[in-house]
Write a protein that holds these residues in place. Structure first.
Motif, PDB file in Angstrom:
ATOM      1  N   ILE A 274       0.763  -1.082   0.128  1.00 33.87           N
ATOM      2  CA  ILE A 274       0.304   0.215  -0.130  1.00 33.87           C
ATOM      3  C   ILE A 274       0.627   1.263   0.049  1.00 33.87           C
ATOM      4  N   ARG A 303      -8.958  -2.206  -9.959  1.00 34.46           N
ATOM      5  CA  ARG A 303      -9.813  -1.350  -8.927  1.00 34.46           C
ATOM      6  C   ARG A 303     -10.798  -3.392  -9.134  1.00 34.46           C
ATOM      7  N   LYS A 304     -10.319  -3.876 -10.700  1.00 33.34           N
ATOM      8  CA  LYS A 304     -11.184  -4.882 -10.628  1.00 33.34           C
ATOM      9  C   LYS A 304     -10.718  -5.109 -12.153  1.00 33.34           C
ATOM     10  N   ASN A 346      -6.318 -10.475  -2.274  1.00 26.52           N
ATOM     11  CA  ASN A 346      -6.214  -9.769  -0.703  1.00 26.52           C
ATOM     12  C   ASN A 346      -4.849  -9.520  -0.107  1.00 26.52           C
ATOM     13  N   THR A 386     -14.670  -1.742   1.191  1.00 26.58           N
ATOM     14  CA  THR A 386     -13.783  -1.405   0.231  1.00 26.58           C
ATOM     15  C   THR A 386     -14.811  -2.225  -0.862  1.00 26.58           C
ATOM     16  N   LEU A 387     -13.835  -1.501  -2.090  1.00 25.46           N
ATOM     17  CA  LEU A 387     -14.647  -1.559  -3.465  1.00 25.46           C
ATOM     18  C   LEU A 387     -13.697  -3.135  -3.995  1.00 25.46           C
ATOM     19  N   ARG A 391      -7.906  -6.122  -1.259  1.00 30.28           N
ATOM     20  CA  ARG A 391      -8.356  -5.611   0.545  1.00 30.28           C
ATOM     21  C   ARG A 391      -6.322  -6.106   0.857  1.00 30.28           C
ATOM     22  N   LYS A 392      -6.306  -4.954   1.304  1.00 26.88           N
ATOM     23  CA  LYS A 392      -4.899  -4.443   2.136  1.00 26.88           C
ATOM     24  C   LYS A 392      -5.144  -3.856   3.570  1.00 26.88           C
ATOM     25  N   SER A 429     -17.069  -6.922   0.837  1.00 28.20           N
ATOM     26  CA  SER A 429     -16.590  -5.779   1.734  1.00 28.20           C
ATOM     27  C   SER A 429     -16.311  -6.742   2.369  1.00 28.20           C
ATOM     28  N   HIS A 457     -10.773   2.200   0.150  1.00 26.54           N
ATOM     29  CA  HIS A 457     -11.293   2.068  -1.413  1.00 26.54           C
ATOM     30  C   HIS A 457     -12.225   3.147  -1.746  1.00 26.54           C
ATOM     31  N   GLU A 462      -9.212   6.632  -1.504  1.00 27.05           N
ATOM     32  CA  GLU A 462      -8.510   6.100  -2.106  1.00 27.05           C
ATOM     33  C   GLU A 462      -6.722   5.881  -1.420  1.00 27.05           C
TER      34      GLU A 462
END
Length: 490
Positions: A274, A303-304, A346, A386-387, A391-392, A429, A457, A462
């Motif tokens: 991160i 993000r995806k 993740n 989270t989006l 996840r961090k 999430s 997120h 962000e």
């Protein structure tokens, strides 16, 4: 460099104030000192030099001929004319403590108590020696040459001057060491944090201006050559170490400050999963504050997973070969998938905590809903803001010295959270994490954890670290950045 110039001009003006007994020079010295502190906080301890710097007697004091005259080291005049500079130092301390809720900024002192003093001194000596002159035979020889220079310079002084020279060297040691109380920790990357050694480096160079006794003065040039050779070698090694890191941040900052239209960035995982994304989003937020009248598009981060080849072609990722950002689809197919999975997976980290965490969090977000112990494992479940995927998270447990591992971190569906936020992209999430310990007693002790830290997120978050309190309790408040320095949008 600006701070060093102002700090030296401040000392120059202060010496004039004492020798001429004129307050205008004392006020000028305080002004230069203020400018130096505003350049960099490492110059704040220079006030110690104002109080303890050995001063020659001025013309007025010589005429007075008394041991307490203006320029005498014993005279009260040197303290009186230091009052404007001391007032600046006191005001700086008040402002800094109010802004940072402490003198150390975001990190606590590396010196927790007096029992830690031997370890701290060892770490400090290691950092100064290897960080400034490098390791190996040449570095060790240069360190020895510096010590010889120090001893020889003291020995060359007359007896009265030697005492005051030792006092001045003590003040210089305070100037060098005090800022390092907050950065010298066990395991610190010496070559990665040499910027902290700026003031010690200047002091080391000044050391070579000392006079040597006549009987060994002929060896001074040889010792200085050894020192210079070690410096050159260390400088080359430092530049090679810094070149890739500088390229990483220059490329990412350029993307954050002027996002190319239509491009999506996969941030490089530099210090941690991160760190890079956090720093570039800080830069974006700073630019918005500095230029509020201009439109600053937010950098698009991955993000995806890309839906098709056209979307994949918009993605940019870091390439170590060219030290630049390249299109994702320019890489072999297997590397492309590895980059995407690394970003969207993740990623968590667990560590045992023996002191309060550093001040890194901007606010609270999400929750740790349940903590249960099953043998040597700690099961944790909850949700984060989270989006989509990726996840961090960092989890700190109150078990100093314990061996802890993150055995699992998986996403779970939380329709209640998605409904509450009216965002279907927050369906995943939820999370479940498993921490492993060496024995059941450690796992039981770790169940008293108060919070975890996660990267936000949601829009406006962000670039922010958020605290996940246990069962809605706002614990770990000591990890929050003070209000005066916290970014907006938390």
């Amino acid at each position: 460099l600006d701070g060093l110039l102002f700090a030296c001009l401040g000392l120059w003006a202060y010496v004039h104030a004492v020798q001429r007994a004129q307050w205008r020079w004392a006020v000028l010295a305080a002004g230069f000192y203020l400018l130096s502190t505003l350049c960099k906080e490492v110059y704040v301890p220079w006030v110690a030099l104002t109080l303890l710097l050995p001063l020659p007697a001025g013309s007025q004091s010589a005429a007075a001929g008394s041991p307490g005259a203006v320029g005498s080291p014993w005279g009260m005049a040197r303290w009186r004319f230091a009052l404007p500079t001391l007032a600046v130092a006191l005001a700086y301390a008040v402002v800094r403590i109010s802004v940072f809720s402490g003198i150390g900024g975001y990190h606590g002192s590396a010196l927790g108590d007096w029992r830690a003093l031997p370890v701290f001194i060892g770490n400090l000596a290691h950092m100064l020696a290897q960080g400034l002159l490098g390791s190996g035979a040449l570095g060790m020889a240069a360190i020895l040459a510096c010590l010889v220079c120090l001893v020889a310079g003291v020995a060359a002084q007359s007896t009265p001057h030697r005492r005051w020279m030792l006092v001045g060297l003590g003040a210089a040691a305070v100037v060098m060491v005090f800022p390092l109380l907050f950065v010298v920790h066990p395991g610190v990357d010496l070559i990665g944090y040499t910027r902290y050694l700026w003031v010690p480096w200047v002091a080391l160079c000044v050391l070579w201006s000392l006079k040597w006794p006549a009987r060994i003065a002929r060896w001074r040039a040889a010792a200085l050559l050894v020192f210079v050779a070690a410096v050159v070698q260390q400088s080359i090694a430092q530049r090679e170490h810094d070149r890739p890191a500088n390229a990483v941040f220059e490329a990412h900052y350029a993307f954050a400050l002027n996002p190319p239209p239509g491009q999506i960035l996969v941030p490089y995982e530099f210090f941690s999963p991160i760190s890079t994304v956090t720093q570039i989003m800080y830069a974006h937020a700073a630019q918005q504050r500095l230029e509020p009248g201009r439109l600053h598009p937010e950098p698009a981060l991955l993000r995806k997973a890309p839906a098709d080849a056209a979307e994949r072609a918009r993605i940019r990722t870091w390439n170590d070969k060219c030290l630049c950002l390249v299109p994702l689809d320019s890489l072999p197919p297997e590397q492309q998938e590895a980059v995407i999975q690394s970003q969207l997976a993740n990623v968590g980290h667990a560590f045992s905590m023996d002191k309060p965490p550093p001040r890194v969090a901007h606010g609270y977000g999400g929750s740790i809903d349940a903590i249960t112990v099953e043998g040597r494992q700690l099961h944790i479940s909850g949700w984060t803001p989270t989006l989509g995927a990726g996840r961090k998270m960092v989890m700190a447990v109150p078990t100093p010295g314990a061996q802890v591992s993150l055995d699992a971190l998986v996403s779970t569906e939380r329709p209640d959270v998605a409904q509450s936020f009216q965002r279907q992209d927050m369906l995943l999430s939820g999370f479940e994490a498993i921490l492993g310990f060496s024995d059941e007693r450690m796992a039981q002790a770790a169940s008293r954890m108060r919070c975890a830290i996660v990267l936000g997120h949601l829009p406006g978050q962000e670039h922010q670290f958020l605290l996940l309190p246990v069962k809605g309790k706002q614990g770990c408040s000591d990890a929050l950045i003070p209000d005066a320095t916290r970014a907006e949008g938390g």
